[in-house]
Design a protein around this motif. Structure first.
Motif, short mmCIF file in Angstrom:
data_model
loop_
_atom_site.label_atom_id
_atom_site.label_comp_id
_atom_site.label_asym_id
_atom_site.label_seq_id
_atom_site.Cartn_x
_atom_site.Cartn_y
_atom_site.Cartn_z
N PRO A 1 61.34 28.99 24.98
CA PRO A 1 62.33 30.07 25.05
C PRO A 1 62.87 30.18 26.47
O PRO A 1 62.22 29.77 27.42
N SER B 1 64.32 34.58 30.11
CA SER B 1 64.75 35.97 30.02
C SER B 1 64.29 36.69 28.76
O SER B 1 64.78 37.76 28.44
N VAL B 2 63.33 36.09 28.02
CA VAL B 2 62.83 36.76 26.82
C VAL B 2 62.13 38.05 27.24
O VAL B 2 61.27 38.05 28.10
N ILE B 3 62.51 39.17 26.64
CA ILE B 3 61.98 40.48 27.02
C ILE B 3 60.65 40.71 26.32
O ILE B 3 60.50 40.44 25.13
N GLN B 4 59.71 41.25 27.08
CA GLN B 4 58.41 41.55 26.49
C GLN B 4 58.52 42.80 25.63
O GLN B 4 59.12 43.78 26.03
N ALA B 5 57.95 42.74 24.43
CA ALA B 5 58.00 43.89 23.52
C ALA B 5 56.58 44.37 23.24
O ALA B 5 55.72 43.58 22.91
N ASP C 1 53.14 42.61 24.19
CA ASP C 1 52.89 41.22 23.83
C ASP C 1 53.69 40.31 24.75
O ASP C 1 54.84 40.59 25.07
N THR C 2 53.09 39.21 25.15
CA THR C 2 53.83 38.24 25.97
C THR C 2 54.74 37.44 25.04
O THR C 2 54.46 37.31 23.84
N PRO C 3 55.83 36.89 25.58
CA PRO C 3 56.72 36.08 24.75
C PRO C 3 55.98 34.93 24.08
O PRO C 3 56.25 34.60 22.93
N ASP C 4 55.01 34.36 24.79
CA ASP C 4 54.24 33.25 24.22
C ASP C 4 53.45 33.70 22.99
O ASP C 4 53.40 33.01 21.98
N ILE D 1 54.19 36.25 21.03
CA ILE D 1 55.15 36.55 19.97
C ILE D 1 55.58 35.26 19.28
O ILE D 1 55.61 35.18 18.05
N LEU D 2 55.90 34.25 20.09
CA LEU D 2 56.34 32.97 19.52
C LEU D 2 55.25 32.33 18.67
O LEU D 2 55.52 31.82 17.58
#
Length: 169
Positions: A97, A100-104, A107-110, A112-113
């Motif tokens: 990704p 600039s993937v925003i953390q929600a 959870d880390t972007p990794d 989430i993915l």
């Protein structure tokens, strides 16, 4: 090696003997009259006009990797261009990704993915033997892809040289 070929629907069914598996087993198991105790045969359904290949070993469905049996049939069929649908995004350069993937919700972007990939893979494996449900799932995924394209337009691609120049100034 190919043991037999038969016509089915709009394609062909190849019966492949996996001699590599036979050689591995013959070293580990006893040999009866010069032949391995077990023979490994796989059926590969091939529809080149539809770019469809399926093997009974189910390696692509399980791991996202084409098996040697399908590669063998593709070579036998003299296919000039490799079917694009068997090159999964995770094997391409754009599999990661953007930074600039925003953390929600912490959870880390990794994470989430990984959860997304795990859930999609689970659904695909779960629907493998249910063609109608698999088709509905695919249609839903295509709709999600269209929504993603509308939400986040794809930036114009730059070549490698331009990217390096922009980093180094």
């Amino acid at each position: 090696m190919s043991v037999s070929v038969s016509d089915v629907d709009s394609g062909k069914k190849y019966v492949i003997q996996d001699t590599g598996e036979d050689e591995k087993l013959s070293r580990r198991h006893r040999i009866v009259k010069g032949k391995p105790l077990y023979d490994f045969f796989y059926e590969v359904l091939c529809k080149p006009s539809e770019e469809f290949y399926q093997c009974t070993c189910k390696r692509f469905e399980s791991y996202g990797l084409l098996c040697g049996h399908i590669f063998y049939v593709i070579r036998l069929s003299k296919v000039k261009t490799f079917p694009r649908k068997y090159v999964l995004r995770r094997w391409s350069q754009d599999s990661l990704p953007p930074a600039s993937v925003i953390q929600a919700s912490g959870d880390t972007p990794d994470m989430i993915l990984r959860e997304i990939f795990r859930s999609v893979e689970y659904c695909v494996n779960h629907y493998t033997n249910e063609p109608e449900l698999l088709q509905k799932f695919r249609d839903h995924q295509v709709q999600l892809m269209a929504k993603a394209d509308a939400d986040v337009p794809i930036p114009k691609k730059t070549n490698k040289r331009d990217r390096i120049a922009s980093i180094l100034g």
